[in-house]
Design an enzyme around this catalytic site. Structure first.
Site, PDB file in Angstrom:
ATOM      1  CE  LYS A  52      -3.823  -2.231   2.155  1.00 26.29           C
ATOM      2  NZ  LYS A  52      -4.596  -2.980   3.416  1.00 26.29           N
ATOM      3  CD  GLN A  96      -3.467  -4.584   7.085  1.00 24.26           C
ATOM      4  OE1 GLN A  96      -3.548  -3.526   5.986  1.00 24.26           O
ATOM      5  NE2 GLN A  96      -3.886  -5.648   6.429  1.00 24.26           N
ATOM      6  CG  ASP A 119     -10.220  -0.331   5.028  1.00 21.90           C
ATOM      7  OD1 ASP A 119      -9.857  -0.786   3.907  1.00 21.90           O
ATOM      8  OD2 ASP A 119      -9.505  -0.622   5.956  1.00 21.90           O
TER       9      ASP A 119
END
Ligand code: NAD
Length: 283
Positions: A52, A96, A119
């Site tokens: 990422k 995460q 997200d």
């Protein structure tokens, strides 16, 4: 002839589009910025986060990594996220997964401000998705839709089976396939006789994490197979679909690796730009 639904080329196209959009935003004095939080040192998470970071750097998105110890309390993490929510220089916040046991994932999803929820896990954004506002969605879902659009796969009225009911993929994807007029079924770990359902499906999306879950005898001729699963078998990465066996019956199939995977990271960064634009327009 089976079409191999290749994600890497599309991911590169998305990357080029993001680069141009980031240049435009910077010309208007805005630097799209994502803050990524890692708790502990899970090796798989560290690899995903590196990917990422590299992608963000390659498109000009500013990426700030925060790493906390495995022992951090839920309240400490919530307080940190609240600080980031209030920081106007941060456009997107990502935590995460997985998180350590003492932290309730749902409480974390609900703490991230919906307008910074890159997200798309916040209940507000998940609810909006079901109501038809598709601006913010989980990256894997955006990636799957981009692949469907890019290959002009026809969804209208098709029997579309999603295997897996996670809030990361299965449930939000169902909302988006419904919005595109597919007839959607969701199968899961308690589903009885999966094969009877797969045999009726025109399109199958599998998000389980079990190698060889789908074999050719479970499929009808001409099915489209979108494989989200990532499994390590004898040092190789494979999906949920037995690729060589199933590609003979399918009209289109994603490879693993090289299908949905590369699109997930690209879609996440696409969403950083979308959030930045929404925030800029709100000012
Ligand atoms: P999860 O554990 O949250 O969900 C798995 C789902 O599979 C559950 O809903 C469960 O009900 C269902 N399931 C389990 N066994 C089943 C069975 N025998 N038959 C039918 N359904 C069954 O997992 P997740 O986080 O959604 O990840 C699933 C897989 O997808 C993993 O391999 C993960 O690595 C991969 N993944 C890939 C990407 C990507 O970018 N390609 C993104 C997210 C997840």
């Amino acid at each position: 002839m089976v079409t191999i639904l290749e994600g890497r080329t599309l991911a590169t196209q998305i990357k080029n589009k993001i680069k141009k959009e980031v240049i435009q935003l910077k010309e208007n004095g805005v630097v799209p910025t994502i803050c990524v939080i890692q708790v502990g040192e899970d090796p798989a998470s560290t690899i995903y986060l590196r990917k990422k970071k590299e992608f963000a750097q390659s498109v000009g998105i500013k990426e700030i990594s925060l790493r906390f110890s495995q022992e951090i309390t839920q309240q400490e993490l919530i307080d940190k996220i609240k600080e980031l929510n209030a920081d106007a220089a941060i456009n997107a916040i990502m935590v995460q997964l997985p998180l350590p046991q003492q932290i309730d994932e749902q409480a974390i999803f609900e703490t991230i401000a919906p307008q910074k929820d890159v997200d798309g896990f916040h209940p507000y954004n998940q609810g909006k998705l079901w109501q038809g506002d598709s601006q913010i969605m989980p990256a894997t879902v955006r990636g799957i839709l981009s692949l469907i659009d890019s290959y002009e796969l026809d969804l209208v009225g098709k029997n579309t089976l999603i295997i897996g009911r996670s809030v990361i993929v299965g449930k939000p994807l169902a909302s988006q396939l419904l919005a595109r007029d597919a007839t959607v079924t969701i199968a899961h770990s308690k589903t009885q006789d999966l094969s009877a359902i797969t045999k009726k499906a025109d399109i199958i999306v599998s998000d389980v994490g079990q190698a060889n879950l789908i074999t050719s005898k479970m499929l009808k001729q001409g099915v489209v197979l979108l494989d989200v699963g990532i499994n390590r078998v004898n040092g190789r990465v494979v999906g949920d679909v037995a690729f060589e066996d199933c590609k003979v019956k399918a009209s289109a199939i994603t490879p693993v690796p090289g299908g949905i995977g590369p699109l997930t990271v690209a879609s996440l960064m696409e969403q950083v730009v979308i959030l930045t634009r929404i925030q800029k327009d709100d000012r």
